[in-house]
Design an enzyme around this catalytic site. Structure first.
Site, short mmCIF file in Angstrom:
data_model
loop_
_atom_site.label_atom_id
_atom_site.label_comp_id
_atom_site.label_asym_id
_atom_site.label_seq_id
_atom_site.Cartn_x
_atom_site.Cartn_y
_atom_site.Cartn_z
N THR A 126 1.00 -0.99 0.12
CA THR A 126 -0.13 -0.02 0.02
C THR A 126 0.87 1.30 0.07
O THR A 126 1.64 1.56 1.14
CB THR A 126 -0.95 0.00 1.24
OG1 THR A 126 -1.96 -1.00 0.94
CG2 THR A 126 -1.49 1.32 1.36
N LYS A 178 -7.31 1.54 -3.10
CA LYS A 178 -7.01 1.20 -1.83
C LYS A 178 -7.26 2.45 -0.87
O LYS A 178 -7.83 2.25 0.24
CB LYS A 178 -5.54 0.58 -1.74
CG LYS A 178 -4.96 0.27 -0.38
CD LYS A 178 -5.91 -0.72 0.12
CE LYS A 178 -5.64 -1.32 1.72
NZ LYS A 178 -4.32 -1.97 1.70
N LYS A 190 -0.05 5.43 8.41
CA LYS A 190 0.89 5.47 7.16
C LYS A 190 0.02 5.75 5.80
O LYS A 190 0.04 6.52 5.05
CB LYS A 190 1.84 4.32 6.89
CG LYS A 190 2.81 4.30 5.74
CD LYS A 190 2.17 3.78 4.46
CE LYS A 190 2.04 2.17 4.85
NZ LYS A 190 1.67 1.45 3.50
#
Length: 288
Positions: free
Chosen positions: A97, A172, A240
């Site tokens: 990701t 995502k 993150k």
């Protein structure tokens, strides 16, 4: 059967690489902590490489699942990176990701060497990786996607091409926006139920049969009510991801007021010492 390099043996990559080996592919793994690679080989056979470049030599595909943009740049384009050992025709599949920008950047570098690239972040957590039931959202060329689809199906239950390179990462981000708001709502609801003297389990049994039902409710309500947070994706990693989301929103103009607020709530959880707790630990800050 294919020759496959797999780079990054964390809680997701370790079982994903295992599914590939069990499916009959020849898998060569690389991990920054070499002992983890040796452990994987002892468990699954296959082989381990000393560098990402060596993990890419003579491979048909190289799958990656590392930490962030900088990690990705290092293992693909750095000294002894994948592109140092890549042959023309190799396909890179990045399950990290990361940002859409780094996906486009690395795809362009790969293309100069005749190497294909798909950004293919996953959802489903450690449990989904272990069960081979991940959702994979992919960006890249359709012909490359069709080539790699049978390989990814080894550990996926849902696999979808979303558009050109970067589209997987953008999808995502949508996923993480949904999760952030949903987990905060569930945390507030369960905390309210307990504060009101209700039986939390009984409440969930009733409302989960209606419009309030969600994967988070079904899979996390028991541990949230019990104050146990060792069952999934860590807060540090969610922050993150949300940093990537919020940076992208600044560029495209999307308004994300709830996401930005929940990101700060996760910062509170980190300050409580919960950086490695799973994301359902948002309820903990309501009980301080």
């Amino acid at each position: 059967m294919a020759n496959i390099g797999f780079i990054g043996l964390g809680v997701m990559g370790y079982p994903m690489a295992g599914h590939l080996q069990r499916a009959g592919h020849q898998v060569t793994v690389y991990n920054r902590t070499a002992s983890k690679a040796r452990q994987w080989v002892a468990e699954h056979a296959g082989s381990a490489a000393d560098t990402p470049a060596l993990a890419a030599v003579d491979q048909d595909y190289v799958m990656l699942c590392v930490g962030n943009d900088d990690d990705l740049r290092a293992v693909i384009a750095g000294n002894d990176g994948v592109l140092s050992g890549a042959r023309s025709g190799l396909v890179l599949v990045d399950h990290t990701t990361a940002s859409a920008d780094v996906a486009r950047e690395l795809a362009a570098l790969a293309a100069k060497q005749g190497v294909g690239f798909l950004d293919a972040p996953v959802s489903g957590g450690q449990s989904g990786a272990e069960k081979g039931q991940l959702t994979i959202m992919v960006g890249g060329d359709e012909a490359v996607f069709d080539l790699v689809r049978p390989i990814m199906k080894t550990y996926a239950r849902m696999l979808q091409l979303m558009g050109p390179v970067g589209s997987g990462q953008l999808t995502k981000m949508v996923n993480q926006i949904c999760i952030a708001g949903l987990v905060q709502g569930l945390s507030e609801a369960l905390n309210f139920a307990q504060s009101a003297g209700l039986d939390g389990e009984a409440v969930v049994e009733v409302i989960s049969k209606g419009a309030a039902q969600s994967w988070q409710m079904e899979n996390r309500h028991k541990t949230m009510l019990a104050g146990e947070f060792d069952y999934g994706f860590a807060v540090d990693w969610m922050r993150k991801d949300l940093a990537i989301v919020l940076a992208e929103a600044q560029r495209n103009g999307a308004q994300l007021p709830v996401t930005a607020l929940v990101d700060q709530f996760y910062a509170d959880v980190q300050a409580m010492g919960g950086g490695r707790w799973d994301t359902s630990s948002l309820i903990a800050r309501l009980k301080r």
